[in-house]
Design a protein around this motif. Sequence first.
Motif, PDB file in Angstrom:
ATOM      1  N   LYS A 132      -8.608 -29.265 -14.153  1.00  0.00           N
ATOM      2  CA  LYS A 132      -9.879 -28.597 -14.385  1.00  0.00           C
ATOM      3  C   LYS A 132      -9.944 -28.911 -15.892  1.00  0.00           C
ATOM      4  O   LYS A 132     -11.144 -28.852 -16.838  1.00  0.00           O
ATOM      5  CB  LYS A 132      -8.849 -27.081 -14.293  1.00  0.00           C
ATOM      6  CG  LYS A 132      -9.272 -26.624 -12.833  1.00  0.00           C
ATOM      7  CD  LYS A 132      -8.694 -25.419 -13.150  1.00  0.00           C
ATOM      8  CE  LYS A 132      -8.556 -24.807 -11.613  1.00  0.00           C
ATOM      9  NZ  LYS A 132      -8.184 -23.081 -11.646  1.00  0.00           N
TER      10      LYS A 132
ATOM     11  N   THR B 280     -10.491 -25.332  -7.456  1.00  0.00           N
ATOM     12  CA  THR B 280     -11.827 -25.660  -7.644  1.00  0.00           C
ATOM     13  C   THR B 280     -12.457 -26.635  -6.421  1.00  0.00           C
ATOM     14  O   THR B 280     -12.606 -26.468  -5.136  1.00  0.00           O
ATOM     15  CB  THR B 280     -11.428 -27.236  -8.374  1.00  0.00           C
ATOM     16  OG1 THR B 280     -10.656 -27.884  -8.202  1.00  0.00           O
ATOM     17  CG2 THR B 280     -10.627 -27.084 -10.062  1.00  0.00           C
TER      18      THR B 280
ATOM     19  N   ASN C 161     -19.059 -27.229  -7.135  1.00  0.00           N
ATOM     20  CA  ASN C 161     -19.495 -26.328  -8.149  1.00  0.00           C
ATOM     21  C   ASN C 161     -18.937 -26.394  -9.724  1.00  0.00           C
ATOM     22  O   ASN C 161     -19.328 -26.349 -10.632  1.00  0.00           O
ATOM     23  CB  ASN C 161     -20.150 -24.890  -7.765  1.00  0.00           C
ATOM     24  CG  ASN C 161     -20.046 -24.560  -6.775  1.00  0.00           C
ATOM     25  OD1 ASN C 161     -21.464 -25.283  -6.153  1.00  0.00           O
ATOM     26  ND2 ASN C 161     -20.741 -23.126  -6.074  1.00  0.00           N
ATOM     27  N   TYR C 162     -17.530 -26.918  -9.328  1.00  0.00           N
ATOM     28  CA  TYR C 162     -16.764 -26.295 -10.556  1.00  0.00           C
ATOM     29  C   TYR C 162     -17.089 -28.202 -10.874  1.00  0.00           C
ATOM     30  O   TYR C 162     -17.034 -27.537 -12.893  1.00  0.00           O
ATOM     31  CB  TYR C 162     -15.531 -27.011 -10.601  1.00  0.00           C
ATOM     32  CG  TYR C 162     -14.271 -26.644 -11.338  1.00  0.00           C
ATOM     33  CD1 TYR C 162     -14.350 -25.627 -12.529  1.00  0.00           C
ATOM     34  CD2 TYR C 162     -13.964 -27.877 -12.186  1.00  0.00           C
ATOM     35  CE1 TYR C 162     -13.597 -24.887 -13.381  1.00  0.00           C
ATOM     36  CE2 TYR C 162     -13.068 -27.872 -13.297  1.00  0.00           C
ATOM     37  CZ  TYR C 162     -12.579 -26.645 -14.310  1.00  0.00           C
ATOM     38  OH  TYR C 162     -12.085 -26.984 -14.867  1.00  0.00           O
ATOM     39  N   TYR C 163     -17.212 -29.223 -10.601  1.00  0.00           N
ATOM     40  CA  TYR C 163     -17.881 -30.536 -11.605  1.00  0.00           C
ATOM     41  C   TYR C 163     -18.937 -30.350 -11.688  1.00  0.00           C
ATOM     42  O   TYR C 163     -19.990 -31.961 -11.271  1.00  0.00           O
ATOM     43  CB  TYR C 163     -17.026 -31.216 -10.446  1.00  0.00           C
ATOM     44  CG  TYR C 163     -15.848 -30.604 -10.861  1.00  0.00           C
ATOM     45  CD1 TYR C 163     -14.860 -31.575 -11.949  1.00  0.00           C
ATOM     46  CD2 TYR C 163     -14.579 -30.897  -9.838  1.00  0.00           C
ATOM     47  CE1 TYR C 163     -13.193 -31.733 -11.953  1.00  0.00           C
ATOM     48  CE2 TYR C 163     -13.254 -30.514  -9.850  1.00  0.00           C
ATOM     49  CZ  TYR C 163     -13.000 -31.314 -10.542  1.00  0.00           C
ATOM     50  OH  TYR C 163     -11.323 -30.614 -10.801  1.00  0.00           O
TER      51      TYR C 163
ATOM     52  N   LYS D 170     -12.389 -31.122 -17.617  1.00  0.00           N
ATOM     53  CA  LYS D 170     -13.254 -31.896 -17.542  1.00  0.00           C
ATOM     54  C   LYS D 170     -13.613 -32.687 -18.352  1.00  0.00           C
ATOM     55  O   LYS D 170     -13.725 -34.416 -18.021  1.00  0.00           O
ATOM     56  CB  LYS D 170     -14.419 -31.225 -17.107  1.00  0.00           C
ATOM     57  CG  LYS D 170     -14.411 -30.514 -15.359  1.00  0.00           C
ATOM     58  CD  LYS D 170     -15.730 -29.964 -15.381  1.00  0.00           C
ATOM     59  CE  LYS D 170     -15.704 -28.625 -16.015  1.00  0.00           C
ATOM     60  NZ  LYS D 170     -17.079 -27.519 -15.467  1.00  0.00           N
TER      61      LYS D 170
END
Length: 215
Positions: A77, A104, A107-109, A79
């Motif tokens: 998480k 995750t 969308n999270y990345y 990034k």
Amino acid sequence: MMRRMQDNDRLSLPGGETTERQLTLAIWATAGKKMEFKPLPGFDPSLDNLQYYRAQQDIDCDEVYPGIYIGDGVTAKNKKYLKILGITHVLNAAEGKRYGCVNTDNNYYADTTMKYLGLQITDLPSVDIGKYFYIVANFIDEAVSSGGKAFVHCMQGVSRSATCVLAYLMIKKNMLATDAIHLVRTNRDVHPNDGFLRQLAELDNRLRRQRLQLH
């Protein structure tokens, strides 16, 4: 086609079948053999200040093969850290909202250039992780073969993620299961559950038979 598969299954293997027990013994044989202390990937060990030290406290990550990193869910998480490493592909082998999973998704990345693959695998011996072996091998290979880097993780980075990386090494690098285990465990203390080891042993036998047929 079915006849060919059955004939393939009957091919006797030099040295006999790979078994779950052999892979368990390979893990025991490498117990305590993790390489000497290595600095965390992406950090300069010569820098010594409190802020830099604190930045490393929540990082759990090891490079287990050139361009392939195994880590835990907390690190996945982060990034900012993944960008520092130059990660191009993230494989979450524990996607989900339940306990033992890492919540995750794509969308999270979305605010990064990293490519994401999420698999909803629970860390139980009864789970069929084998159906994902070629999917994960292709995903990791896409990263490495294009000069990128893959971050493979689950909750703790010891069972599901390790199984995925071992499958990659066996399928794409033609490594025997025991050799792949030795290699990864010199860089990180991984230990797939018994059911995953059994499925890796089955994969090993299939790949060995395929290589026999080619010669």
